[in-house]
Design a protein around this motif. Sequence first.
Motif, short mmCIF file in Angstrom:
data_model
loop_
_atom_site.label_atom_id
_atom_site.label_comp_id
_atom_site.label_asym_id
_atom_site.label_seq_id
_atom_site.Cartn_x
_atom_site.Cartn_y
_atom_site.Cartn_z
N LEU A 77 76.20 52.42 25.00
CA LEU A 77 76.65 50.95 24.41
C LEU A 77 77.49 50.28 25.62
O LEU A 77 78.37 50.80 26.99
N ARG A 78 77.52 48.98 26.07
CA ARG A 78 78.07 47.82 27.28
C ARG A 78 78.72 47.45 26.66
O ARG A 78 78.58 46.34 26.00
N LEU A 79 80.32 47.31 26.59
CA LEU A 79 81.31 46.06 25.86
C LEU A 79 81.44 44.91 26.90
O LEU A 79 81.44 45.78 28.35
N SER A 80 82.00 44.20 26.89
CA SER A 80 82.02 43.09 27.39
C SER A 80 83.40 42.63 27.29
O SER A 80 83.44 42.38 25.77
N CYS A 81 83.89 42.14 27.52
CA CYS A 81 85.57 41.35 27.81
C CYS A 81 85.20 39.69 28.65
O CYS A 81 85.09 39.55 29.85
N ALA A 82 85.14 38.48 27.99
CA ALA A 82 85.68 37.72 28.85
C ALA A 82 86.86 36.80 28.69
O ALA A 82 87.61 36.74 27.58
N ALA A 83 87.20 36.72 29.95
CA ALA A 83 88.63 35.94 30.49
C ALA A 83 88.70 34.90 30.97
O ALA A 83 87.87 34.46 32.29
N SER A 84 89.06 33.64 30.10
CA SER A 84 88.64 32.50 30.13
C SER A 84 90.32 31.73 30.43
O SER A 84 90.78 32.10 29.47
N GLY A 85 89.88 30.55 30.97
CA GLY A 85 90.90 29.93 31.52
C GLY A 85 91.56 29.62 32.76
O GLY A 85 90.94 29.88 33.58
N SER A 86 93.11 30.07 33.41
CA SER A 86 92.94 30.25 34.46
C SER A 86 92.59 31.63 35.18
O SER A 86 93.63 32.49 35.10
N THR A 87 91.74 32.04 35.67
CA THR A 87 91.32 32.82 35.97
C THR A 87 91.31 34.21 37.16
O THR A 87 90.95 34.32 37.82
N SER A 88 92.04 32.14 38.01
CA SER A 88 91.73 32.88 39.35
C SER A 88 92.87 33.46 39.87
O SER A 88 92.38 34.23 41.42
N SER A 89 93.26 34.40 39.46
CA SER A 89 94.49 35.72 39.83
C SER A 89 94.98 36.57 39.42
O SER A 89 95.06 37.54 39.19
N ILE A 90 93.19 36.68 38.28
CA ILE A 90 93.37 37.95 37.62
C ILE A 90 93.07 39.21 38.22
O ILE A 90 92.11 38.94 39.63
N ASN A 91 93.97 40.24 38.30
CA ASN A 91 93.66 41.54 38.93
C ASN A 91 95.00 42.62 39.01
O ASN A 91 96.01 41.81 39.04
N PRO A 92 95.00 43.45 38.63
CA PRO A 92 93.15 44.54 37.84
C PRO A 92 93.38 44.11 36.15
O PRO A 92 94.12 43.09 35.91
N MET A 93 92.40 44.34 35.60
CA MET A 93 91.33 44.11 34.98
C MET A 93 91.57 46.11 34.02
O MET A 93 91.02 46.47 34.88
N ALA A 94 91.75 45.91 32.36
CA ALA A 94 91.76 46.86 32.77
C ALA A 94 91.06 47.68 30.50
O ALA A 94 90.94 46.04 30.36
N TRP A 95 90.50 48.02 30.10
CA TRP A 95 89.79 48.92 28.69
C TRP A 95 90.81 49.76 28.43
O TRP A 95 91.53 50.58 29.19
N TYR A 96 91.36 49.76 27.08
CA TYR A 96 92.15 50.54 26.59
C TYR A 96 91.56 50.61 25.30
O TYR A 96 90.27 49.79 24.77
N ARG A 97 92.07 51.37 24.07
CA ARG A 97 91.06 51.90 22.96
C ARG A 97 92.25 52.24 21.79
O ARG A 97 93.42 53.37 22.72
N GLN A 98 92.43 51.99 20.98
CA GLN A 98 93.55 52.72 20.08
C GLN A 98 92.19 53.33 18.81
O GLN A 98 91.58 52.23 18.00
#
Length: 123
Positions: A18-39
């Motif tokens: 499977l391929r999961l996607s996450c869209a981060a929208s808004g004030s995205t210029s300084s996003i770092n890092p990004m991560a996946w979690y699960r529960q």
Amino acid sequence: QVQLVESGGGLVQAGGSLRLSCAASGSTSSINPMAWYRQAPGKQREFVAMIRSGGSTNYADSVKGRFTISRDNAVNTVYLYLQMNSLKPEDTAAYYCNAVTGSKWIRNFLEDWGQGTQVTVSS
């Protein structure tokens, strides 16, 4: 303010992908890092994978060699992906993305993160 929306989950047989996607929208210029979690049901949320702006990554031992995290920067939106191969029943969980902007995680680790995108792996 940045909003995170996950998609791509589903039901798959063991050994599938499977391929999961996450869209981060808004004030995205300084996003770092990004991560996946699960529960998983009845379990605590756990780290899956992280990617930094320079491209460096790290993974939980349980997914190393099977999952690949990547990101793609578009205008006003940053996309985070998780390619999941050789899926196992123990990968069954709700998957969430999170990211740091302004030196702060967007999602509070002490709060409920909602539904995320559900991955179910059948044996």
